[in-house]
Write a protein that holds these residues in place. Structure first.
Motif, short mmCIF file in Angstrom:
data_model
loop_
_atom_site.label_atom_id
_atom_site.label_comp_id
_atom_site.label_asym_id
_atom_site.label_seq_id
_atom_site.Cartn_x
_atom_site.Cartn_y
_atom_site.Cartn_z
N THR A 204 7.13 -0.77 7.10
CA THR A 204 6.84 0.51 6.46
C THR A 204 8.14 1.26 6.15
O THR A 204 9.14 1.11 6.85
CB THR A 204 5.97 1.43 7.35
N ILE B 131 5.01 -6.90 8.80
CA ILE B 131 4.54 -5.58 8.35
C ILE B 131 5.74 -4.65 8.37
O ILE B 131 6.38 -4.49 9.41
CB ILE B 131 3.44 -5.05 9.30
N LEU C 299 12.76 11.20 12.62
CA LEU C 299 12.30 9.83 12.87
C LEU C 299 12.99 8.87 11.91
O LEU C 299 13.36 9.25 10.80
CB LEU C 299 10.78 9.73 12.63
N ILE D 147 0.85 -1.19 0.00
CA ILE D 147 0.00 0.00 0.00
C ILE D 147 0.89 1.24 0.00
O ILE D 147 1.91 1.28 0.69
CB ILE D 147 -1.01 -0.04 1.18
N ASN E 48 10.54 10.81 6.79
CA ASN E 48 10.70 10.75 8.25
C ASN E 48 11.97 11.40 8.77
O ASN E 48 11.92 12.06 9.82
CB ASN E 48 10.64 9.29 8.73
N ASN F 43 9.98 1.20 9.81
CA ASN F 43 9.29 0.72 10.99
C ASN F 43 8.68 -0.64 10.68
O ASN F 43 8.61 -1.02 9.51
CB ASN F 43 8.17 1.69 11.39
N GLY F 44 8.23 -1.29 11.71
CA GLY F 44 7.54 -2.53 11.43
C GLY F 44 7.54 -3.49 12.58
O GLY F 44 8.08 -3.20 13.66
N MET F 45 6.94 -4.60 12.34
CA MET F 45 6.78 -5.63 13.35
C MET F 45 6.44 -6.94 12.65
O MET F 45 6.18 -6.97 11.46
CB MET F 45 5.65 -5.26 14.29
N CYS G 273 3.98 0.63 2.59
CA CYS G 273 3.91 -0.47 3.55
C CYS G 273 3.89 -1.78 2.77
O CYS G 273 3.13 -1.92 1.81
CB CYS G 273 2.64 -0.34 4.39
N GLN H 143 2.90 11.26 1.66
CA GLN H 143 3.96 11.22 2.69
C GLN H 143 5.22 10.53 2.16
O GLN H 143 6.13 10.27 2.94
CB GLN H 143 3.47 10.46 3.92
N PHE I 175 1.51 5.52 0.18
CA PHE I 175 1.05 6.78 0.77
C PHE I 175 1.79 7.91 0.05
O PHE I 175 2.76 8.46 0.59
CB PHE I 175 1.32 6.80 2.28
N PHE J 186 8.85 5.28 5.30
CA PHE J 186 8.33 6.65 5.09
C PHE J 186 9.55 7.56 4.93
O PHE J 186 10.26 7.84 5.91
CB PHE J 186 7.41 7.06 6.24
N LEU K 10 11.72 14.74 9.99
CA LEU K 10 10.99 14.87 11.26
C LEU K 10 11.79 14.30 12.43
O LEU K 10 11.30 14.23 13.55
CB LEU K 10 9.66 14.12 11.19
#
Lengths: 314, 314
Positions: free
Chosen positions: B70, B68, B80, B42, B75, B84-86, B51, B47, B44, B72, B78
Motif C-alpha cells: 500500500t 500486498i 506514519l 485498488i 500518511n 506498508n505491506g506484506m 494498494c 485518502q 482510495f 497512502f 499523520l
C-alpha cells in the motif's frame, strides 16, 4: 497486526450481525458504493490447483479486505483438504495491515450460505415452506443452518437429495443434532416437483434440475456455479423463469447459471436492487424465480469486517 | 503458518543468494517459464492512497507468493510511513499458506536495488566506473549498496545529486559509514555529462535527465517510473539510445520510461533475454543504453523464496 485463528474466528461470528452486514454489502455493490476490482487468478495445472484473490472496499468502511483462496483438487489423495486460504484486513485510512484471518475457508462457507438465505428470503413466496436441498456437502449443511436461522418463521419442511444417498442420510443426522429435522430422499424428480424452494449446492458441470419438473411459483437459489463450466440448472428452466436475480450481473453472465442460457441481459436484476427496493422482486405466486449466486468479494469483506469488529480490531 | 517479522527477514537476507535468484527470475519471465498475472489494484481517492497486489509463480518453484503493497501519501502528515505491506507465501503443490512475511516493504526495497545492479552489470561498458546516483531516498541508498556489493571489481567513483542538497549530503554520510565513498554534488548537468553510469531513483513526474547532457557510451538504469505519469528521462534521450532494455516490455510500454517516448516495440529487448544470451546486449563503447526497471512480481517471489529457504520454510 492481529492474527486470528479459525477457532477464534468461529467463536467471534455473530450470525445476525454478519447477515445484516452481508445484506448491506449487496446493496452497496448494486448501488455503486463499493470498489470490487476483477478477481486475481493463477493456475497450477500440474497439481490440478488454482488460487483466487478477491479484494475490494465498501465505501465508507475503515477496513478493506483481500481474500486468498486456493483449491488443489489432488489434495484429498494426499489426505489434505482441497481448500485453503486466509484473509488480510488493511486500514482504508492508512494502508496498514491490521489483521490476518486464518479462517481456512470458514468465512467463505458461512458468507455463501448467508447470501443464499438472503436471496431466498427476498424472492421466495411468503408461504413457501417445502425446502429441497440438492447436495450434501459443507454448503448444503451451512445453507440448511442459515435458512433455518435467518427465516425461522417459515418453519421449513426440509428434504435432502444427493447423488450419494449415504451422504444425504449423514447430513440429515448431523442436522438433527442441531435441531433441524430433514429427510433424505432418493427421488429427485418427485422432490423437485413437490418443492416450494430448491437450494442447489453442488459442483456439478451438467444440469441436475430439469425444467419440466418445476412447478409455477417455485424459487431456486443456485450456488454451485461459481466458475466457468459449472452448471446445475437446465438452461430451459433459466429461460422460462419469470424472475432472474443475479448477485452480480456481469459475474453471473460470465460463469454463473445465467451464462449457460442465452439470456437477454436486460431480463436480469441484481439482488442488491431488490433488497434496496430499486428493482421489483416477486410479483405473484405463479412466477418461477432463480437467484444465481456466484459469490462476491463484498460478502467476504462484510464477513471479515463483522469478525474484526467483534475482535476489537476495527 | 510461519510469521516472519521485518527484523528476522533482514537477518535472513543473503545478498548473493538473492541476487542469483533474482537473475534467474528475469530469465524465467522472458523465457515464458513464469506465470505472472496482471497486478491487482485498488484506489482510495479520499485518502490519496492505493494498494497493489503482485503475485505469480516461477515454474518449478515449490512456493508461490502474493505481495500486498500500500501507498497512502497523506500518511506523513499523520507521522506514519507512506508505504506498508506484506507478502504471503503458499505451497504451489498443495495451496497451503506457508508463511506471512511482515517485511513492511523491506524486500521490495532490496529486490528493486538488486534488479538495478543486475541491469547495470549486464549493460554498462566493462570499464565504466563513474557512477551518478540521482535521488537521495531509500532506493538511492539501497542501489549504492547493491551496486558496490554486486560489482566490487568496478571500484565505483560515486556521486549523488538530489533536488534537496542536504539529503544528498546526508546520504553520502550514511554511505561513508558503510564503507562507500560518495560525493554529494549540486551540478546536475555537469555530473550527467561526466558520468559513465546513471541511476535514477526518484518519483519524478517530469524529465530530470536531458538528452544533450548524455555522452556516447553512457548507461542509465531508470527505476523511478513504476506507475503511470512518472518520468525521469527526456523522451528524446530514450528515442536516441541505441540499446533499450525493459524488465518487461508490456509493463514498460504501459507505465515505464519507455511509455513516455513514442517507441517502436521491436526496438526493445528484455533483460532476461540479455541475461540468457538470447538477445544481444551492448555492441560497443559508443552506445547509449537504458534499462527501464518497472519492477516485477517475479523479483518479489525470488526475494521471498530466498528468505523462506533461509528460514527453513521451503
Amino acid at each position: 497486526m492481529r492474527i486470528l485463528q479459525r477457532e477464534e474466528i468461529v467463536s467471534l461470528c455473530d450470525f445476525d450481525e454478519m447477515a445484516s452486514a452481508i445484506e448491506r454489502s449487496y446493496v452497496a455493490v448494486s448501488s455503486g458504493s463499493a470498489t470490487i476490482p476483477p478477481v486475481g487468478y493463477i493456475q497450477f495445472p500440474e497439481q490440478n490447483g488454482d488460487c483466487h484473490i478477491k479484494f475490494g472496499h465498501l465505501h465508507g468502511d475503515d477496513v478493506f479486505v483481500i481474500k486468498i483462496a486456493t483449491g488443489f483438487y489432488n489434495n484429498p489423495k494426499l489426505g489434505l483438504p482441497t481448500s485453503n486460504g486466509m484473509m488480510v484486513a488493511l486500514s482504508a485510512k492508512t494502508g496498514e495491515v491490521l489483521a490476518v484471518l486464518q479462517d481456512e475457508g470458514y468465512l467463505t462457507d458461512v458468507r455463501t450460505a448467508i447470501g443464499a438465505a438472503i436471496a431466498t428470503k427476498a424472492l421466495a413466496r411468503p408461504n413457501a415452506k417445502k425446502l429441497l436441498i440438492i447436495g450434501a456437502g459443507i454448503q448444503a449443511r451451512e445453507q440448511a443452518l442459515a435458512h433455518n436461522r435467518f427465516l425461522p418463521e417459515r418453519d421449513f419442511k426440509t428434504t435432502i437429495w444427493a447423488r450419494n444417498k449415504d451422504k444425504a442420510a449423514e447430513l440429515a443426522q448431523q442436522l438433527a443434532k442441531r435441531g433441524i429435522a430433514a429427510n433424505p430422499s432418493d427421488a429427485l424428480e418427485e422432490e423437485c416437483r413437490a418443492a416450494d424452494i430448491i437450494l442447489t449446492t453442488t459442483p456439478s458441470v451438467e444440469p441436475i434440475v430439469q425444467s419440466d419438473w418445476i412447478a409455477p411459483g417455485t424459487h431456486i437459489t443456485a450456488s454451485g456455479a461459481d466458475a466457468p463450466g459449472k452448471c446445475e440448472l437446465d438452461p430451459a428452466l433459466v429461460q422460462r423463469a419469470q424472475l432472474l436475480v443475479a448477485d452480480k450481473v456481469d459475474q453471473c453472465l460470465d460463469h454463473g447459471e445465467f451464462s449457460n442460457a442465452a439470456l437477454d441481459k436486460t431480463r436480469i436484476i441484481e439482488l442488491g436492487e431488490v433488497l434496496a427496493g430499486s428493482a421489483g422482486g416477486r410479483q405473484n405466486d405463479e412466477q418461477v424465480s432463480i437467484a444465481d449466486m456466484t459469490g462476491l468479494a463484498s460478502q467476504d469483506i462484510a464477513a471479515a469486517t463483522t469478525v474484526l469488529k467483534a475482535a476489537g480490531v476495527s
